[in-house]
Design an enzyme around this catalytic site. Structure first.
Site, PDB file in Angstrom:
ATOM      1  N   ARG A   8       0.270  -1.261   0.517  1.00 39.50           N
ATOM      2  CA  ARG A   8       0.224   0.179   0.360  1.00 39.50           C
ATOM      3  C   ARG A   8       0.818   1.697   0.179  1.00 39.50           C
ATOM      4  NH1 ARG A   8      -4.793  -0.841   0.490  1.00 39.50           N
ATOM      5  NH2 ARG A   8      -5.119   1.469   1.005  1.00 39.50           N
ATOM      6  N   SER A  31      -1.996  -1.964  -8.440  1.00 39.88           N
ATOM      7  CA  SER A  31      -1.860  -1.639  -7.429  1.00 39.88           C
ATOM      8  C   SER A  31      -3.435  -1.528  -6.249  1.00 39.88           C
ATOM      9  CB  SER A  31      -1.803   0.662  -7.277  1.00 39.88           C
ATOM     10  OG  SER A  31      -1.555   0.848  -6.128  1.00 39.88           O
ATOM     11  N   CYS A  32      -3.119  -1.307  -4.907  1.00 38.87           N
ATOM     12  CA  CYS A  32      -4.494  -1.654  -3.608  1.00 38.87           C
ATOM     13  C   CYS A  32      -4.423  -0.563  -3.044  1.00 38.87           C
ATOM     14  CB  CYS A  32      -4.173  -2.740  -3.323  1.00 38.87           C
ATOM     15  SG  CYS A  32      -2.862  -2.195  -2.182  1.00 38.87           S
ATOM     16  N   ASN A  33      -3.884   0.375  -3.925  1.00 36.18           N
ATOM     17  CA  ASN A  33      -3.499   1.755  -3.243  1.00 36.18           C
ATOM     18  C   ASN A  33      -3.469   3.285  -4.489  1.00 36.18           C
ATOM     19  OD1 ASN A  33      -3.263   4.277  -1.704  1.00 36.18           O
ATOM     20  ND2 ASN A  33      -2.166   3.801  -0.061  1.00 36.18           N
ATOM     21  N   GLU A  66      -7.997  -3.340  -7.420  1.00 37.02           N
ATOM     22  CA  GLU A  66      -6.990  -3.060  -7.775  1.00 37.02           C
ATOM     23  C   GLU A  66      -6.565  -3.175  -9.116  1.00 37.02           C
ATOM     24  OE1 GLU A  66      -3.861  -5.079  -6.146  1.00 37.02           O
ATOM     25  OE2 GLU A  66      -5.122  -5.249  -4.392  1.00 37.02           O
TER      26      GLU A  66
END
Length: 74
Positions: A8, A31-33, A66
């Site tokens: 993150r 990416s997860c953020n 995601e």
């Protein structure tokens, strides 16, 4: 091709600099953020352009998604 899937917190600056020195023909960033993704894409924009962005719901029934970004040399 380089594929990155950072935590993150996003990519460490040393990794970003290494990617820019390496100059891969294709770069895929998972990416997860969204905040750190935007930050890192801004840094990568000196050499890369975004070709495609996809949202992937890996965790149904939650607010988390995601984001997969395909980049190529600018």
């Amino acid at each position: 091709m380089v594929l990155v899937n950072p935590p993150r917190a996003g990519l460490q600056n040393s990794v970003l600099q290494h990617i820019l020195r390496l100059k891969p023909n294709k770069l895929v960033y998972v990416s997860c953020n969204l905040a750190t993704l935007a930050r890192d894409l801004t840094k990568l924009a000196v050499q890369y352009k975004v070709d495609r962005v996809s949202a992937v719901d890996m965790f149904p029934q939650t607010e988390y998604i995601e984001t997969v970004v395909h980049l190529s040399p600018a």
